[in-house]
Design a protein around this motif. Structure first.
Motif, PDB file in Angstrom:
ATOM      1  N   VAL A 130       0.802  -1.128   0.025  1.00  0.00           N
ATOM      2  CA  VAL A 130      -0.085  -0.151   0.213  1.00  0.00           C
ATOM      3  C   VAL A 130       1.284   1.292  -0.121  1.00  0.00           C
ATOM      4  CG1 VAL A 130      -1.875  -0.969   1.191  1.00  0.00           C
ATOM      5  CG2 VAL A 130      -0.097   0.072   2.566  1.00  0.00           C
ATOM      6  N   GLY A 131       1.881   0.967  -0.108  1.00  0.00           N
ATOM      7  CA  GLY A 131       2.938   1.960  -0.782  1.00  0.00           C
ATOM      8  C   GLY A 131       3.407   3.178   0.544  1.00  0.00           C
ATOM      9  N   CYS A 132       3.911   2.315   1.404  1.00  0.00           N
ATOM     10  CA  CYS A 132       4.674   2.002   2.905  1.00  0.00           C
ATOM     11  C   CYS A 132       6.931   1.873   3.270  1.00  0.00           C
ATOM     12  CB  CYS A 132       4.054   1.897   4.129  1.00  0.00           C
ATOM     13  SG  CYS A 132       1.782   2.327   4.385  1.00  0.00           S
ATOM     14  N   ALA A 133       6.872   1.706   1.730  1.00  0.00           N
ATOM     15  CA  ALA A 133       8.083   0.584   2.402  1.00  0.00           C
ATOM     16  C   ALA A 133       9.606   1.943   1.165  1.00  0.00           C
ATOM     17  CB  ALA A 133       8.520  -0.185   1.794  1.00  0.00           C
ATOM     18  N   SER A 134      10.597   1.922   1.690  1.00  0.00           N
ATOM     19  CA  SER A 134      11.210   2.399   0.886  1.00  0.00           C
ATOM     20  C   SER A 134      12.134   1.230  -0.577  1.00  0.00           C
ATOM     21  CB  SER A 134      12.861   2.201   1.616  1.00  0.00           C
ATOM     22  OG  SER A 134      13.934   2.589   0.697  1.00  0.00           O
ATOM     23  N   LYS A 135      12.453   2.214  -1.558  1.00  0.00           N
ATOM     24  CA  LYS A 135      12.081   1.622  -2.620  1.00  0.00           C
ATOM     25  C   LYS A 135      13.976   1.152  -2.790  1.00  0.00           C
ATOM     26  CE  LYS A 135       8.355   3.378  -5.467  1.00  0.00           C
ATOM     27  NZ  LYS A 135       8.268   3.873  -6.905  1.00  0.00           N
ATOM     28  N   GLU A 136      14.529   1.593  -2.319  1.00  0.00           N
ATOM     29  CA  GLU A 136      16.070   1.158  -1.975  1.00  0.00           C
ATOM     30  C   GLU A 136      16.537   0.144  -1.740  1.00  0.00           C
ATOM     31  OE1 GLU A 136      17.615   4.629   0.186  1.00  0.00           O
ATOM     32  OE2 GLU A 136      17.342   5.768  -1.675  1.00  0.00           O
ATOM     33  N   LYS A 137      16.146  -0.456  -0.771  1.00  0.00           N
ATOM     34  CA  LYS A 137      16.534  -1.567  -0.416  1.00  0.00           C
ATOM     35  C   LYS A 137      15.043  -2.423   0.048  1.00  0.00           C
ATOM     36  CE  LYS A 137      19.435  -3.740   2.841  1.00  0.00           C
ATOM     37  NZ  LYS A 137      20.563  -3.510   3.323  1.00  0.00           N
ATOM     38  N   SER A 138      14.945  -4.055  -0.138  1.00  0.00           N
ATOM     39  CA  SER A 138      13.971  -4.525  -0.072  1.00  0.00           C
ATOM     40  C   SER A 138      13.694  -5.208   1.505  1.00  0.00           C
ATOM     41  CB  SER A 138      13.860  -4.959  -0.973  1.00  0.00           C
ATOM     42  OG  SER A 138      12.392  -6.066  -0.843  1.00  0.00           O
ATOM     43  N   VAL A 139      12.848  -5.587   2.492  1.00  0.00           N
ATOM     44  CA  VAL A 139      12.514  -5.416   2.937  1.00  0.00           C
ATOM     45  C   VAL A 139      12.996  -7.512   3.219  1.00  0.00           C
ATOM     46  CG1 VAL A 139      10.827  -5.015   5.126  1.00  0.00           C
ATOM     47  CG2 VAL A 139      11.291  -3.861   4.534  1.00  0.00           C
ATOM     48  N   ILE A 140      13.335  -7.859   4.527  1.00  0.00           N
ATOM     49  CA  ILE A 140      13.151  -9.147   4.481  1.00  0.00           C
ATOM     50  C   ILE A 140      11.974  -9.613   5.053  1.00  0.00           C
ATOM     51  CG2 ILE A 140      15.055 -10.845   5.319  1.00  0.00           C
ATOM     52  CD1 ILE A 140      17.498  -9.779   4.939  1.00  0.00           C
ATOM     53  N   LEU A 141      11.521 -10.420   4.876  1.00  0.00           N
ATOM     54  CA  LEU A 141      10.709 -11.144   5.114  1.00  0.00           C
ATOM     55  C   LEU A 141      10.367 -12.287   6.414  1.00  0.00           C
ATOM     56  CD1 LEU A 141       7.658 -10.534   2.919  1.00  0.00           C
ATOM     57  CD2 LEU A 141       8.253  -9.484   4.890  1.00  0.00           C
ATOM     58  N   ALA A 142      11.738 -12.719   5.328  1.00  0.00           N
ATOM     59  CA  ALA A 142      12.050 -14.247   6.430  1.00  0.00           C
ATOM     60  C   ALA A 142      13.457 -14.841   5.927  1.00  0.00           C
ATOM     61  CB  ALA A 142      10.936 -15.720   6.003  1.00  0.00           C
ATOM     62  N   ARG A 143      14.334 -15.470   6.501  1.00  0.00           N
ATOM     63  CA  ARG A 143      15.700 -15.609   6.690  1.00  0.00           C
ATOM     64  C   ARG A 143      15.883 -17.230   7.320  1.00  0.00           C
ATOM     65  NH1 ARG A 143      19.867 -12.539   6.407  1.00  0.00           N
ATOM     66  NH2 ARG A 143      18.738 -10.652   6.941  1.00  0.00           N
ATOM     67  N   VAL A 144      16.278 -17.946   6.291  1.00  0.00           N
ATOM     68  CA  VAL A 144      16.773 -19.812   6.276  1.00  0.00           C
ATOM     69  C   VAL A 144      17.913 -19.543   6.277  1.00  0.00           C
ATOM     70  CG1 VAL A 144      15.843 -22.037   6.102  1.00  0.00           C
ATOM     71  CG2 VAL A 144      14.371 -20.336   6.029  1.00  0.00           C
ATOM     72  N   GLY A 145      18.852 -20.071   6.862  1.00  0.00           N
ATOM     73  CA  GLY A 145      20.001 -20.272   6.804  1.00  0.00           C
ATOM     74  C   GLY A 145      20.729 -18.702   6.380  1.00  0.00           C
ATOM     75  N   LYS A 146      21.359 -19.141   4.951  1.00  0.00           N
ATOM     76  CA  LYS A 146      21.798 -18.209   3.925  1.00  0.00           C
ATOM     77  C   LYS A 146      20.754 -17.349   3.150  1.00  0.00           C
ATOM     78  CE  LYS A 146      27.009 -18.690   4.957  1.00  0.00           C
ATOM     79  NZ  LYS A 146      27.795 -19.093   4.332  1.00  0.00           N
ATOM     80  N   ALA A 147      19.704 -17.726   3.224  1.00  0.00           N
ATOM     81  CA  ALA A 147      19.005 -17.811   2.211  1.00  0.00           C
ATOM     82  C   ALA A 147      17.873 -16.723   2.594  1.00  0.00           C
ATOM     83  CB  ALA A 147      17.738 -18.488   1.657  1.00  0.00           C
ATOM     84  N   VAL A 148      17.118 -15.710   1.892  1.00  0.00           N
ATOM     85  CA  VAL A 148      16.453 -14.863   2.373  1.00  0.00           C
ATOM     86  C   VAL A 148      15.069 -14.821   1.296  1.00  0.00           C
ATOM     87  CG1 VAL A 148      17.751 -13.427   3.527  1.00  0.00           C
ATOM     88  CG2 VAL A 148      17.442 -12.914   1.041  1.00  0.00           C
ATOM     89  N   LEU A 149      14.351 -14.448   2.260  1.00  0.00           N
ATOM     90  CA  LEU A 149      12.564 -14.073   1.279  1.00  0.00           C
ATOM     91  C   LEU A 149      12.683 -12.660   1.059  1.00  0.00           C
ATOM     92  CD1 LEU A 149      10.571 -15.043  -0.900  1.00  0.00           C
ATOM     93  CD2 LEU A 149       9.081 -14.616   1.211  1.00  0.00           C
ATOM     94  N   THR A 150      12.237 -12.148   0.337  1.00  0.00           N
ATOM     95  CA  THR A 150      11.969 -10.141   0.773  1.00  0.00           C
ATOM     96  C   THR A 150      10.859 -10.165   0.343  1.00  0.00           C
ATOM     97  OG1 THR A 150      13.143  -9.660  -1.868  1.00  0.00           O
ATOM     98  CG2 THR A 150      15.139  -9.583  -0.361  1.00  0.00           C
ATOM     99  N   ILE A 151      10.648  -8.732   0.268  1.00  0.00           N
ATOM    100  CA  ILE A 151       8.625  -7.844  -0.115  1.00  0.00           C
ATOM    101  C   ILE A 151       9.169  -8.319  -1.556  1.00  0.00           C
ATOM    102  CG2 ILE A 151       7.835  -5.919  -0.417  1.00  0.00           C
ATOM    103  CD1 ILE A 151       8.468  -5.370   1.984  1.00  0.00           C
ATOM    104  N   ASP A 152      10.254  -7.789  -2.475  1.00  0.00           N
ATOM    105  CA  ASP A 152      10.529  -8.241  -3.705  1.00  0.00           C
ATOM    106  C   ASP A 152      10.483  -9.359  -3.967  1.00  0.00           C
ATOM    107  OD1 ASP A 152      10.725  -4.657  -4.375  1.00  0.00           O
ATOM    108  OD2 ASP A 152      12.675  -4.852  -4.173  1.00  0.00           O
ATOM    109  N   ASP A 153      11.457 -10.521  -3.992  1.00  0.00           N
ATOM    110  CA  ASP A 153      11.131 -11.512  -4.015  1.00  0.00           C
ATOM    111  C   ASP A 153       9.516 -11.979  -3.968  1.00  0.00           C
ATOM    112  OD1 ASP A 153      13.518 -11.713  -4.160  1.00  0.00           O
ATOM    113  OD2 ASP A 153      13.309 -12.370  -2.262  1.00  0.00           O
ATOM    114  N   VAL A 154       8.281 -11.730  -3.334  1.00  0.00           N
ATOM    115  CA  VAL A 154       6.959 -12.139  -3.036  1.00  0.00           C
ATOM    116  C   VAL A 154       6.538 -11.171  -4.079  1.00  0.00           C
ATOM    117  CG1 VAL A 154       5.022 -11.641  -1.341  1.00  0.00           C
ATOM    118  CG2 VAL A 154       7.504 -12.984  -0.435  1.00  0.00           C
ATOM    119  N   LYS A 155       6.472 -10.264  -4.354  1.00  0.00           N
ATOM    120  CA  LYS A 155       5.862  -9.687  -5.419  1.00  0.00           C
ATOM    121  C   LYS A 155       5.792  -9.877  -6.004  1.00  0.00           C
ATOM    122  CE  LYS A 155       5.398  -4.969  -5.020  1.00  0.00           C
ATOM    123  NZ  LYS A 155       6.135  -3.122  -4.773  1.00  0.00           N
ATOM    124  N   ALA A 156       7.191 -10.531  -7.186  1.00  0.00           N
ATOM    125  CA  ALA A 156       7.114 -11.505  -8.038  1.00  0.00           C
ATOM    126  C   ALA A 156       7.165 -12.307  -8.325  1.00  0.00           C
ATOM    127  CB  ALA A 156       9.000 -11.099  -8.338  1.00  0.00           C
TER     128      ALA A 156
END
Length: 142
Positions: free
Chosen positions: A19-45
């Motif tokens: 809904v437009g409340c986050a920065s476009k410069e760096k995607s927020v990390i939603l989850a992390r398993v080991g070194k793998a991360v899931l970001t907002i951009d990953d979910v949107k994609a």
């Protein structure tokens, strides 16, 4: 429980971004398993554009939970070197080949630059093939 809290917080963060409340410069990390991360951009994609507007909080949280579960299983399979077993490696190759073939066909068929057909081209085709496009009788298909 910590993992669920991170997922829930991440789901809320994703909803806020949508809904437009986050920065476009760096995607927020939603989850992390080991070194793998899931970001907002990953979910949107991962969400088809037509469904992004209707993708709501619970669906986002479920997506993140499923990603975490799958990533845990994937990392464990790699740890056990299952990907190096000959039969599994053959299946992975077959899946990769099928995906790449399908993508090539999709791009050739639905290339946006080639999909624009002018009205005059359609009219010219119809005029040139009018007899073959008109049926002598009604046709009904179930």
């Amino acid at each position: 429980m910590k993992q669920f809290c991170r997922i829930a917080a991440g789901g809320f963060a994703l909803f806020a971004l949508m809904v437009g409340c986050a920065s476009k410069e760096k995607s927020v990390i939603l989850a992390r398993v080991g070194k793998a991360v899931l970001t907002i951009d990953d979910v949107k994609a991962a969400i088809p554009p037509d469904y992004r507007e209707s993708f709501k909080g619970d669906q986002i949280i479920n997506y993140v939970k499923e990603w975490v579960d799958a990533e845990i299983l994937y990392q464990e399979a790699l740890r056990r070197k299952i990907d190096r077993e000959p039969e599994v490696a053959r299946r992975c190759y077959a899946i990769e080949r099928d995906v790449l073939c399908a993508e090539l066909i999709h791009r050739a068929t639905f290339d946006r630059d080639n999909s624009a057909i002018s009205d005059s081209a359609v009219a010219a085709f119809y005029q040139a093939h009018a007899r073959s496009l008109v049926r002598d009788r009604d046709v009904i298909k179930y």
